[in-house]
Design a protein around this motif. Structure first.
Motif, PDB file in Angstrom:
ATOM      1  N   UNK A 151       0.756  -1.042  -0.095  1.00  7.99           N
ATOM      2  CA  UNK A 151       0.047   0.047  -0.093  1.00  7.99           C
ATOM      3  C   UNK A 151       0.912   1.154  -0.125  1.00  7.99           C
ATOM      4  N   UNK A 152       2.018   1.092   0.601  1.00  9.56           N
ATOM      5  CA  UNK A 152       2.889   2.487   0.605  1.00  9.56           C
ATOM      6  C   UNK A 152       3.557   2.711  -0.689  1.00  9.56           C
ATOM      7  N   UNK A 153       3.601   1.534  -1.443  1.00  5.70           N
ATOM      8  CA  UNK A 153       4.393   1.462  -2.862  1.00  5.70           C
ATOM      9  C   UNK A 153       3.592   1.774  -4.132  1.00  5.70           C
ATOM     10  N   UNK A 154       2.489   1.077  -4.117  1.00  5.13           N
ATOM     11  CA  UNK A 154       1.681   1.183  -5.222  1.00  5.13           C
ATOM     12  C   UNK A 154       0.269   1.760  -5.313  1.00  5.13           C
ATOM     13  N   UNK A 155      -0.239   2.207  -6.226  1.00  3.72           N
ATOM     14  CA  UNK A 155      -1.702   2.558  -6.334  1.00  3.72           C
ATOM     15  C   UNK A 155      -2.310   1.396  -6.453  1.00  3.72           C
ATOM     16  N   UNK A 156      -3.928   1.486  -6.099  1.00 11.17           N
ATOM     17  CA  UNK A 156      -4.657   0.599  -6.193  1.00 11.17           C
ATOM     18  C   UNK A 156      -4.947  -0.091  -7.428  1.00 11.17           C
ATOM     19  N   UNK A 157      -4.789   0.736  -8.457  1.00 10.72           N
ATOM     20  CA  UNK A 157      -4.858   0.152  -9.958  1.00 10.72           C
ATOM     21  C   UNK A 157      -3.692  -0.821 -10.072  1.00 10.72           C
ATOM     22  N   UNK A 158      -2.323  -0.482  -9.799  1.00 11.92           N
ATOM     23  CA  UNK A 158      -1.196  -1.117 -10.036  1.00 11.92           C
ATOM     24  C   UNK A 158      -1.441  -2.482  -9.296  1.00 11.92           C
ATOM     25  N   UNK A 159      -1.890  -2.388  -8.014  1.00 12.74           N
ATOM     26  CA  UNK A 159      -2.002  -3.601  -7.121  1.00 12.74           C
ATOM     27  C   UNK A 159      -2.857  -4.703  -7.620  1.00 12.74           C
ATOM     28  N   UNK A 160      -4.144  -3.978  -8.342  1.00 12.86           N
ATOM     29  CA  UNK A 160      -5.212  -4.837  -8.755  1.00 12.86           C
ATOM     30  C   UNK A 160      -4.363  -5.612 -10.098  1.00 12.86           C
ATOM     31  N   UNK A 161      -3.786  -4.714 -10.874  1.00 16.35           N
ATOM     32  CA  UNK A 161      -3.044  -5.404 -11.939  1.00 16.35           C
ATOM     33  C   UNK A 161      -1.909  -6.538 -11.548  1.00 16.35           C
ATOM     34  N   UNK A 162      -1.390  -6.262 -10.742  1.00 17.69           N
ATOM     35  CA  UNK A 162      -0.239  -6.819 -10.138  1.00 17.69           C
ATOM     36  C   UNK A 162      -0.696  -8.455  -9.720  1.00 17.69           C
ATOM     37  N   UNK A 163      -1.981  -8.259  -8.995  1.00 16.47           N
ATOM     38  CA  UNK A 163      -2.756  -9.574  -8.415  1.00 16.47           C
ATOM     39  C   UNK A 163      -3.057 -10.370  -9.776  1.00 16.47           C
ATOM     40  N   UNK A 164      -3.437  -9.675 -10.642  1.00 18.06           N
ATOM     41  CA  UNK A 164      -4.111 -10.354 -11.947  1.00 18.06           C
ATOM     42  C   UNK A 164      -2.931 -11.064 -12.643  1.00 18.06           C
ATOM     43  N   UNK A 165      -1.847 -10.503 -12.655  1.00 15.05           N
ATOM     44  CA  UNK A 165      -0.730 -11.119 -13.356  1.00 15.05           C
ATOM     45  C   UNK A 165      -0.279 -12.277 -12.639  1.00 15.05           C
ATOM     46  N   UNK A 220      -6.110 -22.781  -5.982  1.00 19.80           N
ATOM     47  CA  UNK A 220      -7.692 -23.144  -5.763  1.00 19.80           C
ATOM     48  C   UNK A 220      -8.548 -22.766  -7.149  1.00 19.80           C
ATOM     49  N   UNK A 221      -9.156 -23.670  -7.695  1.00 16.18           N
ATOM     50  CA  UNK A 221      -9.869 -23.438  -8.958  1.00 16.18           C
ATOM     51  C   UNK A 221     -10.511 -22.155  -8.931  1.00 16.18           C
ATOM     52  N   UNK A 222     -11.425 -21.773  -7.854  1.00 15.48           N
ATOM     53  CA  UNK A 222     -12.214 -20.682  -7.807  1.00 15.48           C
ATOM     54  C   UNK A 222     -11.570 -19.412  -7.988  1.00 15.48           C
ATOM     55  N   UNK A 223     -10.157 -19.389  -7.570  1.00 15.94           N
ATOM     56  CA  UNK A 223      -9.267 -18.114  -7.511  1.00 15.94           C
ATOM     57  C   UNK A 223      -8.608 -18.095  -8.665  1.00 15.94           C
ATOM     58  N   UNK A 224      -8.753 -18.545  -9.774  1.00 11.67           N
ATOM     59  CA  UNK A 224      -7.968 -18.703 -10.947  1.00 11.67           C
ATOM     60  C   UNK A 224      -8.350 -17.600 -11.888  1.00 11.67           C
ATOM     61  N   UNK A 225      -9.129 -16.817 -11.479  1.00 10.58           N
ATOM     62  CA  UNK A 225      -9.656 -15.527 -12.467  1.00 10.58           C
ATOM     63  C   UNK A 225      -8.969 -14.398 -12.125  1.00 10.58           C
ATOM     64  N   UNK A 226      -9.088 -13.510 -13.318  1.00 13.02           N
ATOM     65  CA  UNK A 226      -8.873 -12.202 -13.364  1.00 13.02           C
ATOM     66  C   UNK A 226     -10.110 -11.155 -13.007  1.00 13.02           C
ATOM     67  N   UNK A 227      -9.982 -10.257 -11.992  1.00 16.41           N
ATOM     68  CA  UNK A 227     -11.186  -9.438 -11.854  1.00 16.41           C
ATOM     69  C   UNK A 227     -11.002  -8.085 -11.676  1.00 16.41           C
TER      70      UNK A 227
END
Length: 433
Positions: A402-416, A426-433
């Motif tokens: 949180x101290x380093x990235x914007x929320x959009x960057x955090x979201x994109x990083x998690x998707x990647x 887990x199968x249910x967590x293999x999606x980008x949102x």
């Protein structure tokens, strides 16, 4: 006969140390050692280590090795868990992908995006282990070493509450040991109590002959300014209680250090350090395997005994010991969230592991622990509730992220990272949102 199962036995250096400790106890020299790994070559190496260690120590255990986890659990009294899901390749992804976004990490196995994704790829395997144990060896204790410790213990408590499990980590012991060396006080003469969460507990009591050692540490830090150039020395001077994990670990659990170049230089923070450590572990594995093939003796000398052998010895013999363990917070620390895994003193004997109530932490320590816990709670909730948004929310509340990235960057990083680790999640967590 006592049966001890090793899961992830192919972590050969750690397995070698645990085996040396176990077989050094007179009462455990004829136990059954049941080794399991999913990698045939590593399992073969672990078995060779076990046989060589027993031979060098003059012990006579029964040693078995199997690629079948359920077969390895048959008859187990104790199950030592040291798995690393994804191994070195997954660790590289946990560092290289966040680095593209400008997010710095040091160890990435406990908190932050590295800890979150290590947890998410470990949870399905933990669930399978717990289910197998409850069916095959329901009275056995799971002695967990796998990180992220707090998240893993919390997940097990939520997913399989009937399982007898305790998380074991050497950080409190070695913190006191190393501070004792700095101050010239033998470890065995120091009275101490640590409490908090794993990798962010605090030395609440740190005494020698009834007197606090903190004033002596203060004097040392005043005399030696270079000692102050470490993260946890900086934390101690500002918070008043010493944290029980290394500066490398501690730096990435906080919002104050890693995004600032000046702080990295001032406190000598080794960014990306675990990439070096992980690669070194791979090299040491190959060196150990070569040494075994050459018929060379193993180093079975030990300066200290790991917790798992002590726990096993105490439960088998009834010898009373006091360790620091990781268990669910049921009225143990009053100002941390109920239920989440905490690290507290525990008594161990024939009756098992019994945690001690600590009460309230100093408010500044509890405040930092609560931000630490929030990341873990959301990560566990993501897996239990099959909610991929909670992965991103966990990263959003992580202090360093949180101290380093914007929320959009955090979201994109998690998707990647989801895409990179997809097959292990887990199968249910293999999606980008």
């Amino acid at each position: 006969m006592t049966v001890i199962t090793f899961l992830g036995a192919g972590s050969v250096v750690f397995t070698r140390e645990l085996l040396a400790d176990i077989l050094s106890f007179a009462e455990l020299r004829e136990v059954t050692l049941s080794l399991h790994d999913i990698d045939p070559e590593r399992l073969e190496t672990a078995e060779a280590i076990a046989r060589r260690t027993a031979e060098q120590l003059g012990a006579k255990p029964v040693i078995t090795a199997s690629l079948d986890r359920r077969a390895s659990l048959d008859g187990a009294d104790f199950v030592i868990n040291a798995i690393q899901v994804g191994m070195h390749a997954a660790t590289v992804k946990d560092f290289e992908i966040p680095a593209k976004y400008g997010l710095r990490q040091t160890i990435a196995d406990t908190l932050g995006v590295g800890g979150i994704f290590r947890a998410l790829r470990t949870f399905p395997v933990l669930d399978g282990i717990a289910r197998d144990m409850l069916e095959i060896c329901p009275d056995a204790w799971l002695l967990n070493y796998t990180n992220p410790m707090a998240m893993n213990i919390d997940y097990l408590a939520a997913a399989q509450p009937r399982l007898k499990a305790v998380g074991l980590c050497h950080s409190v012991f070695w913190t006191v040991h190393d501070l004792g060396n700095l101050l010239g006080v033998p470890h065995q003469e120091i009275d101490y109590t640590g409490a908090g969460v794993n990798h962010q507990a605090w030395l609440l009591r740190f005494e020698h002959n009834g007197e606090s050692l903190y004033p002596r540490l203060d004097e040392l830090l005043e005399r030696e300014p270079e000692l102050r150039r470490r993260v946890r020395m900086d934390m101690y001077r500002r918070l008043g209680y010493f944290p029980t994990e290394t500066s490398e670990h501690s730096s990435e659990y906080l919002p104050w250090y890693l995004h600032l170049d000046d702080e990295i230089e001032r406190l000598r923070i080794p960014v990306g350090d675990y990439l070096r450590i992980s690669a070194g572990n791979v090299e040491e594995y190959h060196a150990t395997r070569a040494s075994l093939r050459a018929g060379e003796p193993l180093d079975v000398s030990r300066d200290a005994t790991e917790y798992a052998p002590q726990v096993i010895h105490s439960m088998v013999t009834g010898q009373l010991r006091r360790i620091h363990g990781n268990v669910a917070n049921h009225d143990l620390i009053s100002n941390l969230p109920s239920g989440y895994a905490v690290e507290v003193p525990c008594v161990v004997d024939h009756l098992g592991v019994r945690p001690e109530r600590v009460g309230a932490l100093p408010p500044q320590c509890a405040a930092l622990n609560r931000s630490f816990v929030s990341v873990g709670q959301l990560t566990v909730a993501a897996a239990i509730e099959n909610d991929p948004r909670k992965i991103r929310q966990a990263a959003m509340v992580d202090p360093n992220t949180a101290a380093t990235l914007s929320v959009d960057a955090i979201w994109d990083l998690c998707n990647e990272l989801v895409a990179a680790h997809r097959e292990l999640l887990p199968t249910a967590l293999r999606v980008t949102v």
